[in-house]
Design a protein around this motif. Structure first.
Motif, PDB file in Angstrom:
ATOM      1  N   SER A 112      -2.122  42.493  -2.669  1.00  0.00           N
ATOM      2  CA  SER A 112      -3.118  43.268  -3.301  1.00  0.00           C
ATOM      3  C   SER A 112      -2.138  44.082  -4.270  1.00  0.00           C
ATOM      4  N   ILE A 114      -2.080  43.551  -7.526  1.00  0.00           N
ATOM      5  CA  ILE A 114      -1.909  42.637  -8.541  1.00  0.00           C
ATOM      6  C   ILE A 114      -3.243  42.107  -9.249  1.00  0.00           C
ATOM      7  N   SER A 115      -2.910  41.797 -10.699  1.00  0.00           N
ATOM      8  CA  SER A 115      -4.141  40.982 -11.319  1.00  0.00           C
ATOM      9  C   SER A 115      -4.230  39.515 -10.710  1.00  0.00           C
ATOM     10  N   GLU A 116      -5.326  38.961 -11.219  1.00  0.00           N
ATOM     11  CA  GLU A 116      -5.808  37.571 -10.774  1.00  0.00           C
ATOM     12  C   GLU A 116      -4.544  36.759 -11.105  1.00  0.00           C
ATOM     13  N   HIS A 117      -3.783  36.896 -12.066  1.00  0.00           N
ATOM     14  CA  HIS A 117      -2.498  36.084 -12.584  1.00  0.00           C
ATOM     15  C   HIS A 117      -1.226  36.731 -11.929  1.00  0.00           C
ATOM     16  N   ALA A 119       0.164  39.856 -12.078  1.00  0.00           N
ATOM     17  CA  ALA A 119       0.723  40.779 -12.860  1.00  0.00           C
ATOM     18  C   ALA A 119       0.662  42.080 -12.015  1.00  0.00           C
ATOM     19  N   ILE A 121      -0.140  45.612 -10.978  1.00  0.00           N
ATOM     20  CA  ILE A 121      -0.833  47.106 -11.406  1.00  0.00           C
ATOM     21  C   ILE A 121      -0.315  48.199 -10.615  1.00  0.00           C
TER      22      ILE A 121
END
Length: 502
Positions: A112, A114-117, A119, A121
């Motif tokens: 968790s 992080i973005s879908e790719h 990255a 957050i």
């Protein structure tokens, strides 16, 4: 309590910590270098996500070393309050180190922040993922149980090689204390496991089904056998321990009934829902589940069995505790009746909800485990309160430490081995749930050798690891024994002095 035996126990066991601490740091460094060398992309990604946690982690290790060596070498030199403070801080700092490392490993399973790719957050959200707190709680409780079992195994090792009655008495008492701590951790441990499993389901139902109903389901049957053994060994040790207590004879007649209950619960706990069978056997049964025993393989039966196991183990401990004391309060009969009524009520609630679970849908059945657990915990708390008040100013009978069947010491060693085996197998399950992912859904393992080990291969690896671990534990025990011996020159000088004095 002011009992000096606890100080002697703590000092003797603390002798094991310095070597253990060094071995832990060495293995940790080896693991880090292997990750960098074998999985550079994965390691770089994890360092990118968790880099803010590295400095606190390293600083905590320095504090851990400071508190450890100050605690050990300051024995008898600091005041009691300062020394206790050092010991408490040693535990708190060690727990904080574990919390940070838990964030890294749980992120791999339930990422968790992080973005879908992939990255980043939020680092805090990456730390505080779905399974971080459940793992923290589970490991704190498990480490209490595991630490108690290792302390008891050390005492058993020393008891079996002891020559004098005084030594046997000391190590028998130390083994009892270690086993007591292990049982205190063991009783709530299944509940922490359920909490962890529920959070895995909440994050990904696919992962939850893989865990309980797919590739890893048979590992939970092995786990059930091991946990059943833990309860059996713990109870057996308490029953043998009654042999050292004068007046325990009045409770020995209850042991056979407790053993019957534990055996039945063990059988239910270890019964799988689906069994490995030939085509002809499956056809004759009408499916992969046995027409009668299959009902014992569902969660309603499992939850009921483990809760009754916990209650029975607590009764065994209560009988052992009661065997050395005779209540003197005027309301002793009422207190005993109240304790019996509480146990009977808790067992009735657990059994009723277990049977009722067969007649409701799955979502309701899962929620029924909460009142089952609550009734058991409430019963244990209420009975403990009554027992403390009941035995206040009680008459104590003689406990002859050291006069116990040697089988009890092998049970303590078996408890430690079984705890370690269970930890290894469940660690494999937790890691293996990711299947072909390094970080679930984010970084895929694309190496040609990537595969989920078969059940047989995984259990062999874990078993070899357990053997290696106890070889190292034996080495640590041996070194600690050397620390208590005088150098040859000192021994020779002391012998010469004795001869001259004669």
């Amino acid at each position: 309590t002011g009992d000096k035996r606890y100080d002697a126990l703590a000092y003797e066991f603390t002798k094991l910590l310095s070597v253990s601490f060094s071995l832990t740091a060495t293995f940790g460094a080896a693991l880090t270098f292997m990750l960098i060398a074998l999985y550079p992309k994965f390691t770089n990604y994890m360092m990118h996500v968790f880099s803010p946690t590295f400095l606190p982690y390293v600083l905590l290790f320095f504090f851990e070393a400071f508190f450890l060596y100050s605690y050990y070498y300051g024995w008898g030199k600091f005041g009691p309050k300062v020394h206790l403070f050092l010991g408490i801080m040693l535990n708190l700092v060690g727990t904080a180190i574990m919390f940070i490392a838990n964030a890294w490993l749980t992120f791999m399973t339930t990422p968790s922040g992080i973005s879908e790719h992939g990255a980043l957050i939020s680092t805090w959200e990456a730390v505080n993922n779905y399974t971080w707190m459940p793992i923290n709680i589970h490991r704190i409780i498990a480490n209490v149980a595991f630490g108690g079992s290792i302390a008891a195994a050390y005492a058993a090792y020393q008891f079996l090689k002891a020559k004098s009655a005084e030594e046997k008495a000391h190590y028998d008492w130390m083994g009892y204390i270690g086993n007591f701590v292990a049982i205190v951790g063991l009783l709530p441990l299944p509940f922490a496991g359920y909490y962890l499993a529920s959070e895995i389901y909440a994050f990904s139902q696919t992962m939850g089904l893989t865990m309980m109903g797919g590739a890893f389901s048979w590992l939970f049957i092995i786990q059930a056998v091991l946990i059943g053994n833990l309860f059996l060994f713990a109870n057996w040790y308490l029953w043998l321990g009654m042999g050292r207590v004068q007046g325990a004879e009045r409770y020995r007649s209850y042991i056979k009934y407790l053993l019957i209950i534990i055996t039945l619960c063990f059988a239910v706990w270890a019964t799988p829902r689906s069994i490995i069978a030939t085509t002809d056997e499956i056809q004759s049964m009408g499916g992969s589940s046995h027409p009668a025993l299959g009902y014992m393989g569902v969660m309603s039966a499992k939850n009921t069995a483990v809760n009754i196991l916990i209650l029975t183990t607590y009764v065994s401990f209560l009988l052992y505790r009661r065997s050395s004391k005779v209540p003197t309060v005027s309301w002793a009969k009422i207190g005993n009746a109240a304790q019996f009524a509480i146990f009977a009520a808790a067992a009735s609630i657990v059994l009723f909800l277990g049977v009722y679970g067969y007649f409701v849908e799955a979502t309701v059945r899962i929620k029924l485990s909460i009142p089952q657990v609550a009734s058991v915990l409430l019963a244990i708390i209420l009975v403990t309160i009554i027992d403390v008040l009941l035995l206040r100013n009680a008459k104590s009978t003689k406990t002859e430490w050291g006069k116990i069947n040697p089988v009890s010491q092998y049970l303590l060693i078996a408890l430690a081995v079984t705890f370690t085996w269970t930890m290894g197998l469940m660690g494999y399950v937790r890691s293996g749930l990711r299947l072909h992912w390094h970080v679930y859904g984010v970084i895929r393992d694309t190496s040609p050798d990537a595969f989920t080990p078969t059940l047989g291969f995984a259990t062999q690896v874990v078993s070899v690891t357990v053997l290696l671990f106890f070889a190292l534990i034996g080495f640590v025990f041996w070194l600690a024994g050397l620390a208590g011996k005088k150098p040859h020159a000192e021994v020779a000088d002391s012998e010469a002095t004795v001869v001259e004095a004669s």
